[in-house]
Design an enzyme around this catalytic site. Structure first.
Site, mmCIF file in Angstrom:
data_model
loop_
_atom_site.group_PDB
_atom_site.id
_atom_site.type_symbol
_atom_site.label_atom_id
_atom_site.label_comp_id
_atom_site.label_asym_id
_atom_site.label_seq_id
_atom_site.Cartn_x
_atom_site.Cartn_y
_atom_site.Cartn_z
ATOM 1 N N CYS A 1 27.151 -23.474 24.106
ATOM 2 C CA CYS A 1 26.637 -24.265 22.916
ATOM 3 C C CYS A 1 25.363 -25.010 23.137
ATOM 4 O O CYS A 1 24.817 -25.580 22.305
ATOM 5 C CB CYS A 1 27.741 -25.474 22.671
ATOM 6 S SG CYS A 1 29.399 -24.765 22.467
HETATM 7 N N1 CO8 Z 1 45.536 -23.502 9.136
HETATM 8 C C1 CO8 Z 1 46.777 -24.455 8.971
HETATM 9 N N2 CO8 Z 1 47.129 -25.139 10.251
HETATM 10 C C2 CO8 Z 1 46.667 -24.921 11.106
HETATM 11 C C3 CO8 Z 1 45.551 -24.055 11.351
HETATM 12 C C4 CO8 Z 1 45.092 -23.330 10.161
HETATM 13 N N3 CO8 Z 1 44.107 -22.203 10.258
HETATM 14 N N4 CO8 Z 1 45.141 -23.708 12.759
HETATM 15 C C5 CO8 Z 1 45.920 -24.664 13.460
HETATM 16 N N5 CO8 Z 1 46.830 -25.184 12.670
HETATM 17 C C6 CO8 Z 1 47.908 -26.176 12.865
HETATM 18 C C7 CO8 Z 1 48.504 -25.783 14.395
HETATM 19 O O1 CO8 Z 1 49.023 -24.962 14.541
HETATM 20 C C8 CO8 Z 1 48.940 -27.188 14.749
HETATM 21 O O2 CO8 Z 1 50.121 -27.267 14.353
HETATM 22 P P1 CO8 Z 1 51.511 -27.869 14.955
HETATM 23 O O3 CO8 Z 1 50.908 -29.443 15.030
HETATM 24 O O4 CO8 Z 1 52.604 -27.477 14.191
HETATM 25 O O5 CO8 Z 1 51.210 -27.324 16.501
HETATM 26 C C9 CO8 Z 1 48.452 -28.180 13.910
HETATM 27 O O6 CO8 Z 1 47.565 -27.318 12.761
HETATM 28 C C10 CO8 Z 1 47.237 -29.142 14.257
HETATM 29 O O7 CO8 Z 1 46.415 -28.226 15.214
HETATM 30 P P2 CO8 Z 1 45.385 -28.719 16.079
HETATM 31 O O8 CO8 Z 1 45.758 -29.954 16.937
HETATM 32 O O9 CO8 Z 1 44.673 -27.553 16.985
HETATM 33 O O10 CO8 Z 1 44.212 -29.185 15.269
HETATM 34 P P3 CO8 Z 1 43.141 -30.195 15.352
HETATM 35 O O11 CO8 Z 1 43.140 -31.257 14.273
HETATM 36 O O12 CO8 Z 1 42.860 -30.449 16.731
HETATM 37 O O13 CO8 Z 1 41.559 -29.435 15.008
HETATM 38 C C11 CO8 Z 1 40.106 -27.971 16.026
HETATM 39 C C12 CO8 Z 1 41.504 -28.072 15.697
HETATM 40 C C13 CO8 Z 1 39.425 -27.944 14.567
HETATM 41 C C14 CO8 Z 1 39.815 -26.723 16.815
HETATM 42 C C15 CO8 Z 1 39.670 -29.159 16.747
HETATM 43 O O14 CO8 Z 1 40.310 -29.337 17.735
HETATM 44 C C16 CO8 Z 1 38.322 -29.167 17.287
HETATM 45 O O15 CO8 Z 1 37.489 -28.550 16.650
HETATM 46 N N6 CO8 Z 1 37.930 -29.546 18.317
HETATM 47 C C17 CO8 Z 1 36.535 -29.690 19.023
HETATM 48 C C18 CO8 Z 1 36.335 -28.380 19.640
HETATM 49 C C19 CO8 Z 1 35.080 -28.186 20.008
HETATM 50 O O16 CO8 Z 1 34.249 -28.730 19.441
HETATM 51 N N7 CO8 Z 1 34.853 -27.031 20.858
HETATM 52 C C20 CO8 Z 1 33.682 -26.419 20.960
HETATM 53 C C21 CO8 Z 1 33.293 -25.387 20.229
HETATM 54 S S1 CO8 Z 1 32.867 -24.167 21.191
HETATM 55 C C22 CO8 Z 1 31.110 -24.106 20.533
HETATM 56 O O17 CO8 Z 1 30.829 -24.936 19.953
HETATM 57 C C23 CO8 Z 1 30.271 -23.022 20.970
HETATM 58 C C24 CO8 Z 1 31.294 -22.007 21.903
HETATM 59 C C25 CO8 Z 1 30.247 -20.834 22.070
HETATM 60 C C26 CO8 Z 1 31.281 -19.675 22.616
HETATM 61 C C27 CO8 Z 1 31.245 -18.637 21.456
HETATM 62 C C28 CO8 Z 1 31.980 -17.502 21.809
HETATM 63 C C29 CO8 Z 1 32.167 -16.363 20.696
#
Ligand code: CO8
Length: 376
Positions: free
Chosen positions: A159
């Site tokens: 990133c």
């Molecule tokens: N639709 C519906 N429900 C979903 C979905 C979906 N698509 N996905 C997950 N759920 C469900 C989960 O299963 C979970 O259900 P349960 O509570 O029953 O277990 C519920 O929704 C809540 O899930 P999460 O707790 O995972 O949801 P969050 O509110 O935490 O959101 C995010 C998930 C959006 C991923 C969030 O945690 C996030 O974005 N965090 C920040 C992380 C971040 O910034 N990471 C950096 C990214 S990496 C980067 O920027 C560059 C990487 C470079 C490498 C590239 C390689 C290719």
């Protein structure tokens, strides 16, 4: 040695896009097919049924509404769930990797803003998260196509690829190794996405951003920003991963394992990384005897709107406006290393001489890179 400026920037945005609605429709069709195909195992408790994705979840959890992709077709096929190879090949660059073509388009826009030609450049870096090819270096191919001189190389920093790339270029300019540097963060992420994985299928988009760095006294562009200071940080973490690498050629049975592609512990990243980002920015401003009120704008990494709002609130001490911390991830999604500089490119034209801004990338590895810049 005088100041180094970012004298031009440019963005390449792919012509194809995929809204949440289209992405979710394709994914949910895949889920229905997969669950039907595995109905017996699911009924016997040997497999867990896949659950539908939802537009409402994606927008609320991430702020993403749309993403641009080099090729969107293939994702609507429920038994495929990966894109077809992008076909940009109707020209003399037929054998050139897609990632280099993306870099070229962004580079041309940045050169134009800086008022330079390819032959003026004597250092080319492509700094990105993932690679379509390892050898020969992508940057040397871009150098040749542009008619640039000097030397070129690839570097990778997830990133923070753009900020770490700019810092490396700045060092080369300061040391005298180079006179005019082109840094391109070309993120061709879609081939590495696990589009059949609900947790991650919505996160990324493809795009490229390019920056020209040169000495202030040599720069003629009226879009130049003086770099006042920069600060880099890394700390090893496996909470954001893309496992694919050369060993897949040996472990061939793992080639379609989603773990080879992007995966993350999003909540853990949120909790662990944000305090580090806030400390990093505060100590960077403090070391430069600057207060946050001195700044007109922050161009932050674009991974998640909730993360950006949280960081901006802490740093600013109030609810951020779009003017103070603009968002591009709603349209571009997460473009890994390119995000903060796409935000910079798209939201810098109203700066006047003396206005201060802060660029800050954060994410995979972990990595953080911040630049304090001042409009010339
Ligand atoms: N639709 C519906 N429900 C979903 C979905 C979906 N698509 N996905 C997950 N759920 C469900 C989960 O299963 C979970 O259900 P349960 O509570 O029953 O277990 C519920 O929704 C809540 O899930 P999460 O707790 O995972 O949801 P969050 O509110 O935490 O959101 C995010 C998930 C959006 C991923 C969030 O945690 C996030 O974005 N965090 C920040 C992380 C971040 O910034 N990471 C950096 C990214 S990496 C980067 O920027 C560059 C990487 C470079 C490498 C590239 C390689 C290719």
């Amino acid at each position: 040695m005088g100041n180094i400026v970012i004298s031009g920037t440019g963005v390449f945005t792919p012509s194809q896009n995929l809204t949440n609605e289209a992405l979710v429709a394709g994914y949910n069709a895949h889920v229905d097919l997969w669950n039907a195909e595995h109905a017996e195992e699911i009924a016997a408790g040997e497999m867990t049924a896949k659950e539908h994705s939802s537009e409402a979840f994606i927008e609320k959890a991430s702020g993403i509404k749309n993403r641009y992709l080099m090729e969107a077709s293939g994702l609507e096929e429920p038994d495929r769930m990966y894109p077809y190879l992008s076909d940009l090949a109707e020209d003399e660059l037929a054998s050139t990797p897609v990632q280099v073509k993306m870099a070229l388009a962004a580079a041309k826009a940045a050169l134009s803003e800086a008022g330079l030609d390819g032959s003026d450049i004597d250092m080319v870096i492509i700094s990105a998260s993932v690679w379509e090819r390892f050898v020969p270096s992508m940057a040397t191919e871009l150098q040749q196509i542009l008619g640039a001189n000097g030397f070129a190389f690839d570097m990778a920093m997830g990133c923070s690829s753009a900020t770490f790339g700019m810092s490396t270029a700045q060092d080369a300019l300061i040391s005298g190794m180079a006179n005019k540097a082109l840094v391109v963060t070309a993120e061709y992420l879609s081939p590495l996405m696990a589009y059949e994985d609900r947790d991650g299928h919505f996160i990324f988009g493809d795009a490229a951003v390019a920056m020209i760095l040169e000495r202030e006294e040599e720069a003629s562009s009226d879009a130049a920003f003086r770099i006042l200071d920069r600060k880099l940080f890394t700390e090893f973490s496996t909470n954001i991963q893309a496992g694919f690498g050369s060993r897949v050629l040996i472990e061939r049975d793992k080639i379609s394992d989603p773990a080879q592609r992007f995966s993350q512990s999003g909540r853990v990243v949120f909790k662990e990384l944000l305090p580090k980002v806030i400390d990093h920015v505060e100590s960077h401003l403090g070391a430069n005897e600057k207060a946050v009120s001195d700044f007109k704008r922050m161009w932050l990494h674009q991974a998640n709107i909730n993360m950006n709002l949280f960081a901006s609130r802490k740093i600013l001490g109030h609810e951020p406006s779009q003017d103070e911390a603009p968002t591009i991830l709603d349209q571009y999604a997460n473009t890994a290393g390119a995000g903060c500089m796409i935000a910079f490119n798209n939201h810098k034209s109203d700066f006047e001489s003396g206005d201060l801004g802060l660029i800050c990338s954060f994410g995979a590895s972990y990595s953080i890179g911040s630049f304090i810049v001042e409009k010339v």
